[in-house]
Design a protein around this motif. Structure first.
Motif, PDB file in Angstrom:
ATOM      1  N   THR A   1      -5.900  24.456   4.655  1.00  0.00           N
ATOM      2  CA  THR A   1      -5.193  23.243   5.074  1.00  0.00           C
ATOM      3  C   THR A   1      -4.204  22.743   4.022  1.00  0.00           C
ATOM      4  OG1 THR A   1      -7.096  21.985   4.260  1.00  0.00           O
ATOM      5  CG2 THR A   1      -7.006  22.451   6.624  1.00  0.00           C
ATOM      6  N   ASP A   2      -4.020  23.526   2.963  1.00  0.00           N
ATOM      7  CA  ASP A   2      -3.111  23.129   1.882  1.00  0.00           C
ATOM      8  C   ASP A   2      -1.647  23.330   2.259  1.00  0.00           C
ATOM      9  OD1 ASP A   2      -4.935  22.239   0.055  1.00  0.00           O
ATOM     10  OD2 ASP A   2      -4.958  24.064  -1.159  1.00  0.00           O
ATOM     11  N   VAL A   3      -0.812  22.518   1.628  1.00  0.00           N
ATOM     12  CA  VAL A   3       0.644  22.631   1.759  1.00  0.00           C
ATOM     13  C   VAL A   3       1.250  22.555   0.365  1.00  0.00           C
ATOM     14  CG1 VAL A   3       2.746  21.576   2.687  1.00  0.00           C
ATOM     15  CG2 VAL A   3       0.639  21.554   4.044  1.00  0.00           C
ATOM     16  N   LYS A   4       2.191  23.436   0.091  1.00  0.00           N
ATOM     17  CA  LYS A   4       2.888  23.406  -1.190  1.00  0.00           C
ATOM     18  C   LYS A   4       4.255  22.762  -0.999  1.00  0.00           C
ATOM     19  CE  LYS A   4       3.945  26.206  -5.255  1.00  0.00           C
ATOM     20  NZ  LYS A   4       3.738  27.517  -5.903  1.00  0.00           N
ATOM     21  N   VAL A   5       4.572  21.816  -1.889  1.00  0.00           N
ATOM     22  CA  VAL A   5       5.795  21.027  -1.773  1.00  0.00           C
ATOM     23  C   VAL A   5       6.655  21.216  -3.017  1.00  0.00           C
ATOM     24  CG1 VAL A   5       6.725  18.691  -1.553  1.00  0.00           C
ATOM     25  CG2 VAL A   5       4.620  19.308  -0.349  1.00  0.00           C
ATOM     26  N   LYS A   6       7.928  21.432  -2.792  1.00  0.00           N
ATOM     27  CA  LYS A   6       8.907  21.387  -3.889  1.00  0.00           C
ATOM     28  C   LYS A   6       9.350  19.941  -4.013  1.00  0.00           C
ATOM     29  CE  LYS A   6      11.980  22.838  -6.901  1.00  0.00           C
ATOM     30  NZ  LYS A   6      12.364  21.492  -7.387  1.00  0.00           N
ATOM     31  N   ILE A   7       8.993  19.312  -5.138  1.00  0.00           N
ATOM     32  CA  ILE A   7       9.303  17.904  -5.331  1.00  0.00           C
ATOM     33  C   ILE A   7      10.816  17.710  -5.466  1.00  0.00           C
ATOM     34  CG2 ILE A   7       8.969  15.897  -6.809  1.00  0.00           C
ATOM     35  CD1 ILE A   7       6.468  16.684  -5.270  1.00  0.00           C
ATOM     36  N   GLN A   8      11.331  16.762  -4.718  1.00  0.00           N
ATOM     37  CA  GLN A   8      12.744  16.391  -4.808  1.00  0.00           C
ATOM     38  C   GLN A   8      12.939  15.214  -5.761  1.00  0.00           C
ATOM     39  OE1 GLN A   8      15.631  17.534  -3.584  1.00  0.00           O
ATOM     40  NE2 GLN A   8      16.884  15.813  -4.288  1.00  0.00           N
ATOM     41  N   MET A   9      12.064  14.226  -5.626  1.00  0.00           N
ATOM     42  CA  MET A   9      12.217  12.995  -6.396  1.00  0.00           C
ATOM     43  C   MET A   9      10.852  12.334  -6.539  1.00  0.00           C
ATOM     44  SD  MET A   9      14.737   9.795  -5.373  1.00  0.00           S
ATOM     45  CE  MET A   9      16.136  10.932  -5.231  1.00  0.00           C
ATOM     46  N   THR A  10      10.578  11.783  -7.713  1.00  0.00           N
ATOM     47  CA  THR A  10       9.303  11.101  -7.931  1.00  0.00           C
ATOM     48  C   THR A  10       9.543   9.836  -8.738  1.00  0.00           C
ATOM     49  OG1 THR A  10       7.054  11.329  -8.814  1.00  0.00           O
ATOM     50  CG2 THR A  10       8.787  12.532  -9.949  1.00  0.00           C
ATOM     51  N   GLY A  11       9.025   8.718  -8.236  1.00  0.00           N
ATOM     52  CA  GLY A  11       9.277   7.432  -8.861  1.00  0.00           C
ATOM     53  C   GLY A  11       8.395   7.182 -10.067  1.00  0.00           C
ATOM     54  N   ILE A  12       8.920   6.416 -11.007  1.00  0.00           N
ATOM     55  CA  ILE A  12       8.143   5.964 -12.161  1.00  0.00           C
ATOM     56  C   ILE A  12       7.591   4.590 -11.804  1.00  0.00           C
ATOM     57  CG2 ILE A  12       8.164   5.447 -14.622  1.00  0.00           C
ATOM     58  CD1 ILE A  12      10.679   7.215 -14.831  1.00  0.00           C
ATOM     59  N   CYS A  13       6.277   4.510 -11.674  1.00  0.00           N
ATOM     60  CA  CYS A  13       5.621   3.308 -11.182  1.00  0.00           C
ATOM     61  C   CYS A  13       5.240   2.378 -12.332  1.00  0.00           C
ATOM     62  CB  CYS A  13       4.373   3.714 -10.401  1.00  0.00           C
ATOM     63  SG  CYS A  13       3.399   2.332  -9.783  1.00  0.00           S
ATOM     64  N   GLY A  14       5.043   1.097 -11.991  1.00  0.00           N
ATOM     65  CA  GLY A  14       4.559   0.146 -12.982  1.00  0.00           C
ATOM     66  C   GLY A  14       3.204   0.531 -13.532  1.00  0.00           C
ATOM     67  N   THR A  15       2.401   1.235 -12.737  1.00  0.00           N
ATOM     68  CA  THR A  15       1.109   1.707 -13.220  1.00  0.00           C
ATOM     69  C   THR A  15       1.288   2.718 -14.343  1.00  0.00           C
ATOM     70  OG1 THR A  15       0.193   1.417 -11.006  1.00  0.00           O
ATOM     71  CG2 THR A  15      -1.078   2.757 -12.539  1.00  0.00           C
ATOM     72  N   ASP A  16       2.298   3.598 -14.212  1.00  0.00           N
ATOM     73  CA  ASP A  16       2.584   4.553 -15.283  1.00  0.00           C
ATOM     74  C   ASP A  16       2.984   3.819 -16.560  1.00  0.00           C
ATOM     75  OD1 ASP A  16       2.229   6.928 -13.666  1.00  0.00           O
ATOM     76  OD2 ASP A  16       4.133   6.431 -12.716  1.00  0.00           O
ATOM     77  N   LEU A  17       3.812   2.780 -16.411  1.00  0.00           N
ATOM     78  CA  LEU A  17       4.245   2.007 -17.575  1.00  0.00           C
ATOM     79  C   LEU A  17       3.075   1.249 -18.191  1.00  0.00           C
ATOM     80  CD1 LEU A  17       7.650   0.585 -16.269  1.00  0.00           C
ATOM     81  CD2 LEU A  17       7.262   2.615 -17.678  1.00  0.00           C
ATOM     82  N   ALA A  18       2.135   0.768 -17.354  1.00  0.00           N
ATOM     83  CA  ALA A  18       0.962   0.067 -17.870  1.00  0.00           C
ATOM     84  C   ALA A  18       0.114   0.996 -18.734  1.00  0.00           C
ATOM     85  CB  ALA A  18       0.132  -0.491 -16.719  1.00  0.00           C
ATOM     86  N   VAL A  19      -0.001   2.259 -18.331  1.00  0.00           N
ATOM     87  CA  VAL A  19      -0.752   3.233 -19.135  1.00  0.00           C
ATOM     88  C   VAL A  19      -0.019   3.515 -20.440  1.00  0.00           C
ATOM     89  CG1 VAL A  19      -1.522   5.645 -19.228  1.00  0.00           C
ATOM     90  CG2 VAL A  19      -1.926   4.277 -17.169  1.00  0.00           C
ATOM     91  N   ILE A  20       1.281   3.718 -20.350  1.00  0.00           N
ATOM     92  CA  ILE A  20       2.075   4.049 -21.535  1.00  0.00           C
ATOM     93  C   ILE A  20       2.028   2.929 -22.565  1.00  0.00           C
ATOM     94  CG2 ILE A  20       4.462   4.422 -22.324  1.00  0.00           C
ATOM     95  CD1 ILE A  20       4.885   5.925 -19.635  1.00  0.00           C
ATOM     96  N   THR A  21       1.995   1.675 -22.106  1.00  0.00           N
ATOM     97  CA  THR A  21       1.987   0.535 -23.021  1.00  0.00           C
ATOM     98  C   THR A  21       0.580   0.075 -23.394  1.00  0.00           C
ATOM     99  OG1 THR A  21       2.188  -0.965 -21.113  1.00  0.00           O
ATOM    100  CG2 THR A  21       4.222  -0.320 -22.236  1.00  0.00           C
TER     101      THR A  21
END
Length: 358
Positions: A38-58
């Motif tokens: 049931t898997d699907v492989k995706v070529k990512i076109q665009m991925t957003g940088i979320c506030g959650t990512d920034l919260a981890v980084i800081t």
């Protein structure tokens, strides 16, 4: 099945942004492969940088080491497992990163947003505790991928996951047409709250200290201003002799202001993420004023509604103001963090939300 271009489009190794307990590292990892029918492989076109990512980084939130970050992504199907029936190579999709286990007691009760995972350690979420989308390829089961409408832009589709969060909170707080809604903070999530509140027919007011974000909020809300300008006199002119039915803290540190402006019988939604923030409440205030303090958790059954909202309100695409290649990640992160603290950011071209493009 593989598309005829799949073999040449992929390689055995790929670049990926991995959290290492201290910082993001650009690493070279094995390209993910299909393992389930049931898997699907995706070529990512665009991925957003979320506030959650920034919260981890800081350091405001912990991050799981060794995990590829990134959980807001769109891309193109390049390969499908033998039991996949709803998607084919070439389809454009948006990825739902919340992969509830379906087996824990919460999932069995239909409360997938409270999933604790089969190991009891929490819901598997791409980009948080399992590999995510800060990489050119991603594999997930078909049920976590949603086909995009034909004319939908990548940028609008990228708003689907955060919109699912917003719609879930609005539903849980029982917002309805004619309510007055105050949004504290006009970052990407705060702006999406404003889009939704306006679409629902609510009187929508927002505050923001950053000049660039405030300028955007003034294009969406009925009234937007710096915090110091939200005075009793101004609120009276907007609402008359009442306060706000719904107050949303989209910053994660604004409970004092939220309590000041919530109407008796109203609801406060702590929506922004800041694990280091603490605030002492008076239970008597909530009891005597019949105020609800609502924690809604992860979104539940709102992903398709969010995709429809993004289709109907393509203006949400305007939140993506900056795009970077993966190897420009340090610049991307630095500019986003600077934008959060610099109240004099350019009005002409403010940094609202950034994305990696592959």
């Amino acid at each position: 099945m593989k598309s005829e271009h799949a073999e040449c489009a992929e390689s055995r190794k790929m670049p990926a942004l991995v959290w290492n307990s201290q910082r993001l590292n650009l690493s070279e990892l094995d390209t993910p492969v299909i393992t389930l029918a049931t898997d699907v492989k995706v070529k990512i076109q665009m991925t957003g940088i979320c506030g959650t990512d920034l919260a981890v980084i800081t350091g405001k939130e912990p991050g799981v080491p060794g995990v590829i970050r990134g959980h807001e992504a769109v891309g193109t199907v390049i390969e499908t497992g033998r039991n996949v029936t709803g998607l084919k190579a070439g389809d454009r999709v948006v990825i739902d990163p919340n992969h509830s286990c379906g087996k824990c007691r919460f999932c069995l009760q239909g409360k997938q947003h409270l999933c604790t995972g089969t190991d009891g350690q929490g819901m598997p979420i791409a980009g948080l505790n399992k590999n995510g989308t800060f990489a050119p390829w991603f594999v997930a089961e078909e049920k976590y991928l949603h086909k995009l409408p034909e004319q939908m832009s990548w940028e609008a589709a990228l708003a689907t996951e955060p919109l699912a969060c917003v719609l879930h909170n609005f539903r849980e707080s029982r917002v309805r047409e004619g309510n007055s809604v105050l949004i504290l903070g006009s970052g990407p999530m705060g702006l999406l709250c404003q889009f939704v509140a306006k679409r629902m027919g609510c009187t929508t007011v927002s505050i923001e200290i950053n000049a660039g974000r405030l300028a955007k909020a003034q294009q969406i809300s009925d009234y937007a201003c710096p915090p110091e300008e939200l005075t009793a006199e101004r609120v009276f002119r907007i609402l008359g002799d009442k306060k706000f039915d719904i107050v949303i803290d989209a910053v994660g540190t604004q409970m004092e202001i939220a309590e000041r402006w919530v109407e008796r019988g109203g609801t406060i939604i702590p929506f922004g993420i800041n694990g280091k923030y603490q605030y002492t409440i008076s239970p008597t205030f909530y009891t005597q004023n019949a105020v609800r303090l609502l924690g809604a958790g992860e979104y539940l059954n709102t992903f398709e509604d969010a995709l429809q909202f993004a289709k109907d309100v393509p203006e949400v695409s305007a939140l993506i103001t900056h795009k970077y290649s993966l190897n420009q990640f340090e610049t991307a992160i630095q500019e986003l963090l600077q934008n959060r603290t610099d109240s004099k950011v350019s009005l002409e071209y403010p940094v609202l939300k950034s994305a990696f493009v592959f």
